[in-house]
Scaffold this active site. Structure first.
Site, mmCIF file in Angstrom:
data_model
loop_
_atom_site.group_PDB
_atom_site.id
_atom_site.type_symbol
_atom_site.label_atom_id
_atom_site.label_comp_id
_atom_site.label_asym_id
_atom_site.label_seq_id
_atom_site.Cartn_x
_atom_site.Cartn_y
_atom_site.Cartn_z
ATOM 1 N N SER A 107 8.182 -1.748 -8.787
ATOM 2 C CA SER A 107 8.265 -3.038 -8.117
ATOM 3 C C SER A 107 9.695 -3.288 -7.614
ATOM 4 O O SER A 107 10.231 -2.493 -6.852
ATOM 5 C CB SER A 107 7.789 -4.137 -9.081
ATOM 6 O OG SER A 107 7.651 -5.366 -8.441
ATOM 7 N N HIS A 132 4.791 -1.876 -4.619
ATOM 8 C CA HIS A 132 3.641 -2.726 -4.293
ATOM 9 C C HIS A 132 4.143 -3.987 -3.608
ATOM 10 O O HIS A 132 5.349 -4.227 -3.512
ATOM 11 C CB HIS A 132 2.807 -3.060 -5.538
ATOM 12 C CG HIS A 132 3.521 -3.859 -6.591
ATOM 13 N ND1 HIS A 132 2.968 -4.160 -7.808
ATOM 14 C CD2 HIS A 132 4.760 -4.440 -6.619
ATOM 15 C CE1 HIS A 132 3.806 -4.871 -8.528
ATOM 16 N NE2 HIS A 132 4.903 -5.062 -7.821
#
Length: 210
Positions: A107, A132
């Protein structure tokens, strides 16, 4: 309920004792490594952590603006705005920042990994990288929910643009790659442009930097 960030921060930190002309001096291990211009970004990214990382970056710049900084990353990600404060500082300061993932860079951790100086972004062979899109949850009046949803979409576009800048991929490729949790091996991360080299030992990392 126990806060996992508090558990992490309360982990026993080893001390290092050095002999100086004035006698013995004790440092915690992270402070000692900071003297070698090494910063550790470990655990969830949040406001408390980001303020410490930013302060260390600014301190090392003030100490020597021409000498590179090494950042070791092992993070599951966290708060986007906290991560962006670290990202902006990395781009703002004069020293080049080398990044190395140990364990995982997921992330926001992956964005900070790829934000290192071009040619100086590394991974150890058994690390992993995950990218993501941002997520968030809101409650309240319908209009406020719509405002927050629009802001999240703006943030998504901005994060995509940052990945485009540092990976060399086009926007559509980045948007597709970040649509869901996308785990990458070091080899896949290198092919995607998130890192520059996979290193097994320090000598290879030094050769790659030179």
């Amino acid at each position: 309920m126990i806060d996992p960030t508090e558990t992490y921060m309360n982990t026993l930190v080893p001390m290092v004792v050095e002999q100086t002309s004035r006698g013995e001096r004790a440092y915690d291990i992270f402070s000692r490594l900071l003297k070698e211009r090494i910063i550790f970004l470990n655990g969830p990214v949040h406001d408390g952590m980001s303020s410490l990382i930013v302060a260390q970056l600014l301190h090392l710049e003030a100490e020597n603006p021409s000498k590179e900084i090494s950042m070791y990353i092992n993070s599951p990600g966290g708060v986007v705005t906290s991560g962006l404060s670290i990202y902006d500082t990395m781009q703002y300061i004069k020293p080049k920042v080398s990044t190395l993932v140990i364990g995982q860079a997921a992330s926001m951790g992956s964005l900070l990994l790829t934000a290192g100086e071009a040619g100086m972004r590394f991974s150890l062979p058994n690390s992993r990288v995950m990218v993501h899109q941002p997520s968030g949850g809101y409650q309240g009046q319908a209009t406020d929910i719509m405002i927050h949803a629009e802001e999240t979409l703006k943030l998504k576009r901005r994060l995509n643009e940052i990945y485009v800048k540092h990976t060399g991929q086009d926007y559509d490729t980045i948007e597709k790659a970040l649509e869901r949790d996308n785990f990458m091996s070091p080899e896949q991360a290198k092919e995607f442009g998130l890192i520059d080299e996979i290193v097994e030992n320090r000598s290879k990392a030094d050769d790659a930097e030179s």
